[in-house]
Design a protein around this motif. Sequence first.
Motif, PDB file in Angstrom:
ATOM      1  N   MET A 186      34.075  57.922 105.386  1.00  0.00           N
ATOM      2  CA  MET A 186      32.972  57.055 105.669  1.00  0.00           C
ATOM      3  C   MET A 186      33.220  55.654 105.361  1.00  0.00           C
ATOM      4  O   MET A 186      33.010  54.620 106.200  1.00  0.00           O
ATOM      5  N   ALA A 187      34.194  55.402 104.377  1.00  0.00           N
ATOM      6  CA  ALA A 187      34.502  53.665 104.237  1.00  0.00           C
ATOM      7  C   ALA A 187      35.208  53.486 105.160  1.00  0.00           C
ATOM      8  O   ALA A 187      35.338  52.281 105.761  1.00  0.00           O
ATOM      9  N   SER A 188      36.257  54.252 106.098  1.00  0.00           N
ATOM     10  CA  SER A 188      37.095  53.962 106.958  1.00  0.00           C
ATOM     11  C   SER A 188      35.991  53.427 108.383  1.00  0.00           C
ATOM     12  O   SER A 188      36.704  52.825 109.096  1.00  0.00           O
ATOM     13  N   ARG A 189      34.992  53.953 108.303  1.00  0.00           N
ATOM     14  CA  ARG A 189      34.202  53.590 109.416  1.00  0.00           C
ATOM     15  C   ARG A 189      33.633  52.242 109.616  1.00  0.00           C
ATOM     16  O   ARG A 189      33.426  51.599 110.637  1.00  0.00           O
ATOM     17  N   LYS A 190      33.759  51.444 108.640  1.00  0.00           N
ATOM     18  CA  LYS A 190      33.314  50.124 108.493  1.00  0.00           C
ATOM     19  C   LYS A 190      34.269  49.465 109.495  1.00  0.00           C
ATOM     20  O   LYS A 190      33.502  48.326 110.009  1.00  0.00           O
ATOM     21  N   ASP A 191      35.545  49.259 109.333  1.00  0.00           N
ATOM     22  CA  ASP A 191      36.180  48.717 110.310  1.00  0.00           C
ATOM     23  C   ASP A 191      37.369  49.603 110.995  1.00  0.00           C
ATOM     24  O   ASP A 191      38.518  49.751 110.712  1.00  0.00           O
TER      25      ASP A 191
END
Lengths: 407, 78
Positions: free
Chosen positions: A355-360
Amino acid sequence: MVRVTEPLLLAVVVATALAFDFTNGFHDTGNAMATSIATRALKPKQAVLLSASLNLVGAFLSLTVAATIAKGIVDSDVVTLGVVLAGLTGGILWNLLTWLLGLPSSSSHALIGGVVGAVLAAAGTSGVLWDGLISKVLLPALIAPVVAILVASVGTRLVTRFTRDVKQDDNDRLFRWGQIGSASLVSLAHGTNDAQKSMGIILLALIAGGAVPADSGVPFWVILACALAMALGTYLGGWRVIRTLGKGLVELESRQGMAAETSSAAVILLSSHFGYSLSTTHVATGSILGSGVGMKGASVRWSVAGRMFLAWLITVPAAGIVGALAYGLGALVGGGVGSFVVFAALIACSAAIWMASRKDAVGHHNVNEDWKPKKDNESILAESVVDHDMKLMRVSKKGKRRKLGGK
Amino acid sequence: MGTYVEWDALGNILLWGLVVGAGLPALFALGVRIAEGPGARDANGRISTGRKILSGICFGIAALTVLGAVAYIAAGGH
């Protein structure tokens, strides 16, 4: 090795080993293909497809699988299925975390770190063979990049010297093939080498669980499953790591890419031939750095490289902490239920990282974008004031300025 | 420190690494230079047969080394 009769625990360990195998392929695509993608010798999708196919073939090529894990680094008597599960958990989470940060790091070191942590939690300091840990894991992590930097810089210097008055188009056209050939070799060696590690872990678990006799070879479904998991991981491509390796360290052209990948392939194969295993990741990263050192006029971003070296040094302790925590959690709950809790925690943490990787998000579409800090609106304004140039503030029709600032 | 690092193996890796890992790209580059370097093409833009053969040998050795490495991996040397 303690005999385990819980089939559920066995199933969880096998699934986790396959998950580790997947992250291994996922994390290491860049070692072979980052240079070919950065120099546009191959389109990003072509490159990961080629690498995945060769990893798949490589997994079937040679089967000298041994049912050992972290041999010579931990006392094999204390390696239970619970330890293996906790070790795998540490390895997977460290792989995912470094992927999130776009840092290449050794998958095998992550696994070893996880197992060492789990052994420390299970049996205390006496379970770890410290000399083995230093001589087989920690020191090679420092040595491998130095060797690779040396070989690749000499190769790059020779190559650029020989071809300095050849037209760039001709260079690119011909070196493209050299690059694809050498990168393919790295992929193949990776498939052979790393898929076998996961096969070994699963074999170990099957023997411990009593599912196969102790002298059994690797069942075909294990080979197939490991090969497919690694190929799938490779195909999905750890684009964040690819981006760092291909664009972050050095601005590469095809001659450097060819010299770097040949250096990687040679050092990796030679190190296993002489029985002094060096990590593929450390060698590949060193080779790319070396191709920048050997190229006149090229600049190497040592700050990015420094972050990487730091990550390598803390790989074993960091994965170890996760491994120890995972073992503690499993032991606290106890039995088959404990292994399920560990497995569930692993899935939850992995999902959070994803999920965190989806931010950038980094993918095949933007893997080759320029490597420079994004400008925010304030710095654009400041620049235009300092330079007395209002045009700097202009937003083009396509909104490129805004895109740079907005992310 | 002496026991922690296998200096013999390391020396061999470095030596042969330089021979193969740096030598092979250099040989390939030599082939590129022979095929496309200054003076390689005549007025009609053709490459002479001699240059073709020489560069072919350079590329051939490089290709054979790659095949040899694949055979080495397949034979379980890795």
